[in-house]
Design an enzyme around this catalytic site. Structure first.
Site, PDB file in Angstrom:
ATOM      1  N   ASP A 289       1.233  -1.182  -0.132  1.00  0.00           N
ATOM      2  CA  ASP A 289      -0.031  -0.033   0.021  1.00  0.00           C
ATOM      3  C   ASP A 289       0.735   1.431  -0.187  1.00  0.00           C
ATOM      4  O   ASP A 289       1.803   1.661   0.293  1.00  0.00           O
ATOM      5  CB  ASP A 289      -0.902   0.419   0.932  1.00  0.00           C
ATOM      6  CG  ASP A 289      -2.204   1.061   1.039  1.00  0.00           C
ATOM      7  OD1 ASP A 289      -2.954   0.733   0.598  1.00  0.00           O
ATOM      8  OD2 ASP A 289      -1.909   1.754   1.130  1.00  0.00           O
TER       9      ASP A 289
ATOM     10  N   GLN B 139     -15.920   4.399  -2.675  1.00  0.00           N
ATOM     11  CA  GLN B 139     -17.367   5.139  -3.480  1.00  0.00           C
ATOM     12  C   GLN B 139     -17.612   6.122  -2.341  1.00  0.00           C
ATOM     13  O   GLN B 139     -17.404   5.750  -1.496  1.00  0.00           O
ATOM     14  CB  GLN B 139     -17.861   4.047  -4.136  1.00  0.00           C
ATOM     15  CG  GLN B 139     -19.467   4.029  -3.971  1.00  0.00           C
ATOM     16  CD  GLN B 139     -20.514   2.516  -3.640  1.00  0.00           C
ATOM     17  OE1 GLN B 139     -19.845   1.895  -3.872  1.00  0.00           O
ATOM     18  NE2 GLN B 139     -21.455   2.947  -4.425  1.00  0.00           N
TER      19      GLN B 139
ATOM     20  N   VAL C  16     -16.149  -3.447  -9.693  1.00  0.00           N
ATOM     21  CA  VAL C  16     -15.688  -4.538  -9.895  1.00  0.00           C
ATOM     22  C   VAL C  16     -15.078  -4.871 -11.306  1.00  0.00           C
ATOM     23  O   VAL C  16     -14.763  -5.617 -12.163  1.00  0.00           O
ATOM     24  CB  VAL C  16     -15.611  -5.446  -8.936  1.00  0.00           C
ATOM     25  CG1 VAL C  16     -17.273  -6.058  -8.971  1.00  0.00           C
ATOM     26  CG2 VAL C  16     -14.772  -6.666  -8.846  1.00  0.00           C
TER      27      VAL C  16
ATOM     28  N   ARG D 250     -25.948 -11.759   0.743  1.00  0.00           N
ATOM     29  CA  ARG D 250     -27.027 -11.001   0.742  1.00  0.00           C
ATOM     30  C   ARG D 250     -28.139 -11.892   1.396  1.00  0.00           C
ATOM     31  O   ARG D 250     -29.400 -11.580   1.893  1.00  0.00           O
ATOM     32  CB  ARG D 250     -26.907  -9.860   0.704  1.00  0.00           C
ATOM     33  CG  ARG D 250     -25.696  -8.628   1.211  1.00  0.00           C
ATOM     34  CD  ARG D 250     -25.337  -7.776   0.141  1.00  0.00           C
ATOM     35  NE  ARG D 250     -24.374  -6.612   0.900  1.00  0.00           N
ATOM     36  CZ  ARG D 250     -23.755  -5.624  -0.119  1.00  0.00           C
ATOM     37  NH1 ARG D 250     -24.214  -5.353  -1.146  1.00  0.00           N
ATOM     38  NH2 ARG D 250     -22.783  -4.870   0.577  1.00  0.00           N
TER      39      ARG D 250
ATOM     40  N   HIS E 278     -22.899  -6.147 -10.315  1.00  0.00           N
ATOM     41  CA  HIS E 278     -22.261  -5.934  -9.395  1.00  0.00           C
ATOM     42  C   HIS E 278     -22.834  -4.458  -8.771  1.00  0.00           C
ATOM     43  O   HIS E 278     -22.045  -3.412  -8.475  1.00  0.00           O
ATOM     44  CB  HIS E 278     -20.561  -6.541  -8.384  1.00  0.00           C
ATOM     45  CG  HIS E 278     -20.778  -5.449  -6.956  1.00  0.00           C
ATOM     46  ND1 HIS E 278     -21.178  -6.114  -5.740  1.00  0.00           N
ATOM     47  CD2 HIS E 278     -20.037  -4.748  -5.727  1.00  0.00           C
ATOM     48  CE1 HIS E 278     -21.698  -5.527  -4.975  1.00  0.00           C
ATOM     49  NE2 HIS E 278     -20.480  -4.961  -5.406  1.00  0.00           N
TER      50      HIS E 278
END
Length: 317
Positions: A38, A86, A126, A155, A179
């Site tokens: 990172d 997002q 994605v 979900r 997605h």
């Protein structure tokens, strides 16, 4: 023939999703070695220490370290969670231009290391970023996987299990497509504890409205969570860990991931969420569920939505 021998993962992107995924890997001892990359090297240093301190309580020893792109050369799996986040009110597709630029750089760095493993993409949007990774890397389609609708399907199964008072694992139901906002439930093949959902609804007609609301809750769950706490990460991290497990254990497990279609579901040249068989070599094959006319129409619309966005992306031209 299985090409890969070790269980080494390089994680690129140590934000909320990446660090949650890293913890899931260590907690379940899915990998032998985990390398984290990172831009925020100090946070990586802290997370590596923290994860190492957790390893005495994991089922087996996991080696965890901070790394750089050169560590990808012998990795079995590179998982990309890096990218712009997002924001509240922003759709996943709004992110496309920002993240395509980021991915072009990341994938270029990974491939420069002589990486020859599998990519697993989690960053949104994605489906588009999985397609971009495939294009930028030049790897076979089988070795580039997007997390797709694995979280949406989880979900969906959870909410159905609560409605019918059974365990989520007793529910077989999929969300396919993008997605995002154009995803769709495959009602025609959903079953609860082995019983077709259609049959159960015939016995309790009042349940139809409840079932339709369950899909709305599934589709909009991310927006609710983002509004409440800023981001979603635990669910997708567990989904990524499940895909990783299926790869390293050579399971031939059917999971709803983002895969390249080449004629399946009457679609071409698009990465999109569909059931696929996952094993040590990546995506063995896409599973084609016979959709009814309404489902096929909605799936075509979902695919077109993704293709239209990609057609406008300068980075993919």
């Amino acid at each position: 023939m299985n090409k890969f021998k070790g269980n080494k993962v390089v994680l690129i992107g140590n934000g909320a999703v990446g660090s949650s995924y890293a913890f899931s890997l260590v907690n379940q001892s899915i990998v032998d070695e985990l390398v984290i990359i990172d831009l925020d090297t100090e946070k990586v240093r802290g997370d590596v220490m923290d994860l190492k301190h957790a390893t005495p309580y994991s089922p087996t020893t996991v080696r965890v370290k901070a790394g750089e792109y050169s560590d990808c050369h012998d990795a079995d799996l590179v998982v990309i969670c890096a990218g712009a986040a997002q924001k509240p009110g922003e759709t996943r597709l709004d992110l496309v231009s920002k993240n395509l630029k980021i991915f072009k750089s990341i994938v270029g760095e990974v491939m420069a290391s002589k990486f020859d493993g599998i990519f697993l993409v989690a960053t949104n949007p994605v489906d588009i970023l999985a397609y971009a990774t495939w294009k930028f890397s030049g790897l076979p389609k089988e070795r580039v996987i997007g997390s797709g609708t694995i979280l949406d399907s989880a979900r969906f199964r959870l909410l159905l299990s609560e409605a019918f008072d059974v365990a989520p694992r007793s529910v077989d139901a999929q969300i396919i497509g993008e997605h995002g906002d154009t995803e769709l439930p495959v009602w025609s093949h959903a079953n609860i504890a082995g019983q077709p959902l259609k049959t159960l609804l015939e016995q309790r007609p009042e349940g139809k409205a409840q079932i339709e609301q369950i899909f709305v809750q599934t589709r909009d769950a991310a927006y609710d969570i983002i509004q409440a706490k800023g981001a979603t990460y635990y669910g997708v991290a567990m989904g990524l860990a499940r895909i990783t497990e299926a790869i390293f254990r050579n399971e031939d497990a059917v999971l709803t991931v983002s895969a390249l279609l080449e004629g399946e579901y009457d679609e071409e040249d698009v990465y999109i969420g569909v059931p696929a068989v996952i094993n040590r070599n990546g995506i063995r094959n896409v599973v084609e569920i016979p959709l009814n006319d309404e489902e096929q129409s909605k799936f075509a619309h979902s695919a077109k939505t993704l293709k239209d966005i990609m057609a406008e992306a300068e980075e993919l031209k």
